[in-house]
Design a protein around this motif. Structure first.
Motif, PDB file in Angstrom:
ATOM      1  N   THR A 110       4.139  13.415  -0.222  1.00  0.00           N
ATOM      2  CA  THR A 110       3.568  12.130   0.154  1.00  0.00           C
ATOM      3  C   THR A 110       2.079  12.359   0.372  1.00  0.00           C
ATOM      4  N   ILE A 111       1.266  11.577  -0.303  1.00  0.00           N
ATOM      5  CA  ILE A 111      -0.177  11.762  -0.263  1.00  0.00           C
ATOM      6  C   ILE A 111      -0.839  10.506   0.288  1.00  0.00           C
ATOM      7  N   SER A 112      -1.556  10.691   1.383  1.00  0.00           N
ATOM      8  CA  SER A 112      -2.294   9.587   1.977  1.00  0.00           C
ATOM      9  C   SER A 112      -3.607   9.396   1.218  1.00  0.00           C
ATOM     10  N   CYS A 113      -3.870   8.166   0.833  1.00  0.00           N
ATOM     11  CA  CYS A 113      -5.096   7.830   0.107  1.00  0.00           C
ATOM     12  C   CYS A 113      -5.946   6.858   0.923  1.00  0.00           C
ATOM     13  N   GLY A 114      -6.041   7.111   2.198  1.00  0.00           N
ATOM     14  CA  GLY A 114      -6.899   6.323   3.074  1.00  0.00           C
ATOM     15  C   GLY A 114      -6.639   4.838   3.011  1.00  0.00           C
ATOM     16  N   ARG A 115      -7.702   4.073   2.858  1.00  0.00           N
ATOM     17  CA  ARG A 115      -7.599   2.603   2.896  1.00  0.00           C
ATOM     18  C   ARG A 115      -6.781   2.033   1.748  1.00  0.00           C
ATOM     19  N   ASN A 170       0.802  -1.217   0.000  1.00  0.00           N
ATOM     20  CA  ASN A 170       0.000   0.000   0.000  1.00  0.00           C
ATOM     21  C   ASN A 170       0.842   1.278   0.000  1.00  0.00           C
ATOM     22  N   TRP A 171       1.989   1.247  -0.662  1.00  0.00           N
ATOM     23  CA  TRP A 171       2.848   2.424  -0.776  1.00  0.00           C
ATOM     24  C   TRP A 171       3.493   2.346  -2.149  1.00  0.00           C
TER      25      TRP A 171
END
Length: 189
Positions: A125-130, A113-114
């Motif tokens: 860096t962008i968080s895309c939740g689940r 998941n990265w």
């Protein structure tokens, strides 16, 4: 989730048009994409509509500036890659670093998941939740400098570095090289 009732109301019109436009290949939409579908309502009403569509489960906010239309049910497992392509559509980006090296077996530990991409845009860096995290690492390299070192990956909708280029990018970006299996990497150099 409520069915797409009352098609004359903004929610009904938005969902009906999304159902018509969306597919398992086209399921990510920016707020501007969605705004066009209900152009006749005020900005305030539009913001309320987006919030309601998300709270009712019709749209899922992947990250700032990007929504996933749940009814399209993307099954490809490539949401992070497709999100990266949409978010940085105006920049030159390519899959590289740990992601590219993991995919070709040079790094044995698979980043879960990265994903890592080189980008002509700024590093972030962008968080895309689940779905995970997208890491963009700035590069000054131009597309013409990378002829033969990147190939287009249609499934991911992004360019992808060759193992040799990904190794060069790792050195230039001063990434940790401890996970590299040099017996495999040397096959590519």
């Amino acid at each position: 989730m409520r069915p797409y009732s009352n098609s004359s109301q903004p929610m009904g019109r938005l969902l009906r048009q999304l159902a018509h436009l969306a597919s398992d290949e086209r399921y990510l939409f920016t707020p501007d994409d969605l705004r066009v579908l209900v152009a006749d309502i005020s900005d305030g009403a539009y913001k309320t509509l987006l919030s309601r569509a998300a709270s009712e489960g019709h749209l899922v906010r992947v990250c700032r500036g990007l929504y996933l239309f749940e009814a399209a049910k993307p099954s490809s497992g490539l949401v992070l890659f497709h999100a990266a392509a949409r978010l940085r559509a105006m920049q030159f980006n390519y899959i590289s670093l740990e992601t590219a090296l993991s995919d070709c077996g040079v790094i044995s530990q698979i980043p879960i998941n990265w994903i890592t991409l080189m980008s002509s845009g700024r590093s972030s860096t962008i968080s895309c939740g689940r779905w995970g995290t997208i890491e963009f690492v700035h590069t000054r390299q131009q597309p013409q400098d990378l002829v033969g070192q990147v190939q287009y990956d249609a499934r991911c909708r992004l360019w992808r570095a060759t193992p040799q280029q990904a190794l060069r990018d790792m050195k230039v970006a001063k990434r940790n090289m401890d996970l590299i299996d040099w017996s495999v990497a040397n096959e590519f150099v």
